[in-house]
Write a protein that holds these residues in place. Sequence first.
Motif, short mmCIF file in Angstrom:
data_model
loop_
_atom_site.label_atom_id
_atom_site.label_comp_id
_atom_site.label_asym_id
_atom_site.label_seq_id
_atom_site.Cartn_x
_atom_site.Cartn_y
_atom_site.Cartn_z
N VAL A 83 43.62 -2.95 19.96
CA VAL A 83 42.45 -3.57 19.34
C VAL A 83 42.57 -5.09 19.43
CG1 VAL A 83 41.08 -3.85 17.24
CG2 VAL A 83 42.16 -1.64 17.75
N ASP A 84 41.52 -5.71 19.97
CA ASP A 84 41.37 -7.16 19.98
C ASP A 84 40.32 -7.47 18.93
OD1 ASP A 84 40.86 -9.84 20.40
OD2 ASP A 84 40.20 -9.60 22.48
N LEU A 85 40.75 -7.93 17.75
CA LEU A 85 39.82 -8.24 16.67
C LEU A 85 39.24 -9.63 16.87
CD1 LEU A 85 38.42 -7.67 13.99
CD2 LEU A 85 40.51 -8.44 12.84
N ALA A 139 33.25 -2.46 19.81
CA ALA A 139 32.85 -2.04 18.47
C ALA A 139 32.37 -3.28 17.72
CB ALA A 139 34.01 -1.38 17.74
N PHE A 140 31.38 -3.08 16.89
CA PHE A 140 30.80 -4.16 16.08
C PHE A 140 30.75 -3.71 14.63
CE2 PHE A 140 29.23 -4.71 20.33
CZ PHE A 140 29.23 -6.08 20.53
N MET A 149 42.88 3.03 25.24
CA MET A 149 41.75 2.19 25.59
C MET A 149 41.87 0.86 24.85
SD MET A 149 37.66 2.91 24.81
CE MET A 149 37.79 4.57 25.36
N ARG A 150 41.49 -0.21 25.51
CA ARG A 150 41.48 -1.53 24.87
C ARG A 150 40.10 -1.74 24.27
NH1 ARG A 150 44.36 -5.40 23.21
NH2 ARG A 150 43.74 -7.55 23.48
N VAL A 164 39.83 -0.70 12.38
CA VAL A 164 40.99 -1.16 13.14
C VAL A 164 42.16 -0.20 12.96
CG1 VAL A 164 42.75 -2.98 13.32
CG2 VAL A 164 40.33 -3.60 13.20
N ALA A 165 42.43 0.20 11.73
CA ALA A 165 43.56 1.10 11.46
C ALA A 165 43.36 2.45 12.16
CB ALA A 165 43.72 1.31 9.95
#
Length: 194
Positions: free
Chosen positions: A34-36, A80-81, A1-2, A24-25
């Motif tokens: 993951v797009d941070l 995610a926040f 999943m992105r 993230v890890a």
Amino acid sequence: MRVLLVFAHPGADSLNAAIRDRAVAALERAGHGVDLCDLYAEGFDPVLTAEERAAYFDTGANRARNAAYVDRLFAAEGLAFVFPTWTLGPPAILKGFFDRVMVPGVSFRVDERGRLHPNLRHIRALAAIVTYGRGRPILRWFGDPPRKMFTRYMPWFLARGARVRYLPLYGLHKPSPARIERFLAKVDREMAGF
């Protein structure tokens, strides 16, 4: 999943930054992309201008104005926040993200009769990882606005049955290293199962 992970804290050495890194890890170990989106590091402008507010229902302008953020949101399957609670709410920069990016034509659409319809049905999972200075009892008395925003308001925009995780860490005015470590381990577990 992105997963689009939106981070809102100015301190690179803060507890929130450590939480972000753990999240993230764990997501990456679970095989998620993951797009941070670090709002402070990216210099996101949270101010909704008079012109933007006047054109609030112009969906073309809304999407063009913040196209890079809109594209990232539409590329995500999970959101995610990670943020602290300041003055009973998210930092102004995150509130501005909602005011400027989660607008008509992006997070919802308005039909010809003025009814609202969710527009982020491609997002199947939501997590909010939130720190608080005060304890849970006083936040309950105040209504705990961040909890309501992420467990009641945000899911409406997403896929039906989207999985919602709310991970609060209360009482940081009296921090306990052992409790913080337990919370970081919980972040690992929850994000690994995202």
